[in-house]
Design a protein around this motif. Structure first.
Motif, mmCIF file in Angstrom:
data_model
loop_
_atom_site.group_PDB
_atom_site.id
_atom_site.type_symbol
_atom_site.label_atom_id
_atom_site.label_comp_id
_atom_site.label_asym_id
_atom_site.label_seq_id
_atom_site.Cartn_x
_atom_site.Cartn_y
_atom_site.Cartn_z
ATOM 1 N N PRO A 173 -3.880 -10.099 -4.633
ATOM 2 C CA PRO A 173 -3.057 -9.616 -3.517
ATOM 3 C C PRO A 173 -3.352 -8.150 -3.200
ATOM 4 O O PRO A 173 -3.510 -7.323 -4.111
ATOM 5 C CB PRO A 173 -1.619 -9.789 -4.029
ATOM 6 N N PHE A 174 -3.428 -7.836 -1.914
ATOM 7 C CA PHE A 174 -3.692 -6.464 -1.494
ATOM 8 C C PHE A 174 -2.405 -5.658 -1.362
ATOM 9 O O PHE A 174 -2.453 -4.445 -1.183
ATOM 10 C CB PHE A 174 -4.440 -6.468 -0.154
ATOM 11 N N ALA A 175 -1.259 -6.295 -1.459
ATOM 12 C CA ALA A 175 0.026 -5.633 -1.244
ATOM 13 C C ALA A 175 0.196 -4.426 -2.166
ATOM 14 O O ALA A 175 -0.256 -4.428 -3.312
ATOM 15 C CB ALA A 175 1.169 -6.620 -1.477
ATOM 16 N N ARG A 176 0.819 -3.384 -1.631
ATOM 17 C CA ARG A 176 1.160 -2.163 -2.354
ATOM 18 C C ARG A 176 -0.063 -1.460 -2.969
ATOM 19 O O ARG A 176 -0.067 -1.091 -4.164
ATOM 20 C CB ARG A 176 2.207 -2.448 -3.432
ATOM 21 N N PRO A 177 -1.112 -1.241 -2.176
ATOM 22 C CA PRO A 177 -2.305 -0.573 -2.728
ATOM 23 C C PRO A 177 -2.021 0.852 -3.175
ATOM 24 O O PRO A 177 -2.642 1.335 -4.125
ATOM 25 C CB PRO A 177 -3.301 -0.615 -1.567
ATOM 26 N N LEU A 178 -1.092 1.545 -2.506
ATOM 27 C CA LEU A 178 -0.800 2.935 -2.880
ATOM 28 C C LEU A 178 -0.177 2.996 -4.273
ATOM 29 O O LEU A 178 -0.577 3.814 -5.108
ATOM 30 C CB LEU A 178 0.132 3.566 -1.847
ATOM 31 N N ALA A 179 0.802 2.142 -4.525
ATOM 32 C CA ALA A 179 1.436 2.122 -5.848
ATOM 33 C C ALA A 179 0.438 1.711 -6.913
ATOM 34 O O ALA A 179 0.424 2.274 -8.023
ATOM 35 C CB ALA A 179 2.630 1.168 -5.833
#
Length: 351
Positions: free
Chosen positions: A108-114
């Protein structure tokens, strides 16, 4: 400015040709060689090989895609390559994009910054050599249960600078806050203050740091045209490549390259290029790309043009210029790279 280049180990007619390029680039005086990963060969394997072939040049992962390996695996790789190369390794990390992460890796690419922030924090803790205990929103080490904190049985013998590949404002702020260097692209020095440096400086300020604490490493193709006619042909030949970046990189909803060009004054044309590319009109998309867009984000021109453009990059705040030399053959690319390295030296000695 320092000089750098980027290679991908699987490109070229033969694997050995890229290795020859790396070896000869060091002889030309190049300071840093980054090895790309993207959706081709992995970077660390090639970096270990190039470390054995070179003696002086710094070697960096440009970039290891965060999410394809655990943070501890990233730290293990960094320590191994740093120790093998005698401290010549730079750890470049990037979030990649949804198409590669989800379409190729199934992550999953979700929340790349975190994920990026926590990866950097964990890598730093592993490099420090203590037992690892970490609890974040993306990673918990060790997992709840019978497991207890562990430390690696190997130690980092040298500092490992961390570079982040960043284009979005939030990732740029994180870069300024936690990284030793910024790996950028799609760089227009005239628009860089608002598009990039404002966000980098905000992150630096959060951490009590200044621009001198961050290596600004920017890359672009370099090519020398004999005259104006040759330059016009070069520019025309690059338009479809730029149209691919604006329209074909990322996913249908996320294209960081398109966003970067939009923030630097080309929002309308970038949006239309993307629309036409996504609709299958590749030639129509390329036709929308202007000469100014190609010249603004590359180091293409006659030799006086390239020399002056390098001065503009330096004055805009670039510390390390990453050169992608054009050429049909290995010899052609090395000739181009060698002349570009000389120009950077000339600019440095004249300042």
């Amino acid at each position: 400015m320092r000089t750098a280049t980027t290679v991908e180990a699987s490109t070229g007619e033969h694997w050995s040709q890229t290795a020859d390029f790396v070896v000869e680039a060091e002889k030309l005086g190049l300071d840093v060689c980054w090895v790309a990963e993207a959706w081709g060969s992995d970077a660390p394997s090639a970096l270990g090989y190039y470390a054995a072939l070179t003696d002086r040049m710094l070697l960096g992962s440009g970039v290891i895609q965060v999410g394809t390996r655990t943070p501890v695996a990233v730290a293990q790789t960094a320590i191994t390559l740093s120790n093998l190369s005698g401290g010549r390794f730079l750890l470049g990390l990037g979030a990649s994009g949804p198409q590669v992460m989800e379409g190729l890796h199934g992550v999953p690419f979700a929340r790349p910054l975190a994920r990026m922030r926590e990866t950097v924090e964990i890598v730093h803790r592993v490099l420090d050599g203590g037992k690892l205990s970490y609890e974040g929103t993306q990673f918990t080490i060790p997992l709840p249960g019978d497991a207890v904190p562990m430390r690696l049985s190997t130690r980092a013998e040298h500092p490992v600078p961390v570079y982040l590949a960043a284009l979005s404002p939030a990732m740029l702020r994180l870069t300024g806050e936690v990284a030793d260097g910024w790996l950028g692209t799609s760089f227009v020095p005239e628009g860089a203050a608002g598009a990039y440096f404002t966000n980098l400086d905000e992150g630096l300020a959060r951490a009590g740091r200044s621009r001198t604490d961050l290596d600004v490493c920017q890359g672009a193709e370099v090519a020398f045209a004999a005259d104006e006619d040759a330059l016009a042909a070069m520019v025309a030949g690059r338009k479809k490549e730029l149209a691919f970046s604006l329209g074909g990189m990322g996913s249908a909803s996320t294209n960081f390259y398109n966003n970067a060009y939009s923030r630097q004054g080309w929002a309308e044309v970038a949006a239309e290029v993307r629309e036409r590319w996504q609709a299958g009109d590749r030639d129509g998309a390329a036709a929308l790309v202007t000469d100014e867009m190609v010249l603004g984000t590359t180091l293409i021109g006659t030799e006086p043009m390239v020399r002056e453009r390098l001065r503009v990059w330096r004055d805009a705040g670039v510390d390390t210029v990453r050169l992608y030399p054009a050429g049909e053959s290995l010899e052609d690319r090395l000739v181009t790279l060698g002349r570009a390295v000389e120009l950077v030296r000339e600019i440095g000695s004249a300042s």
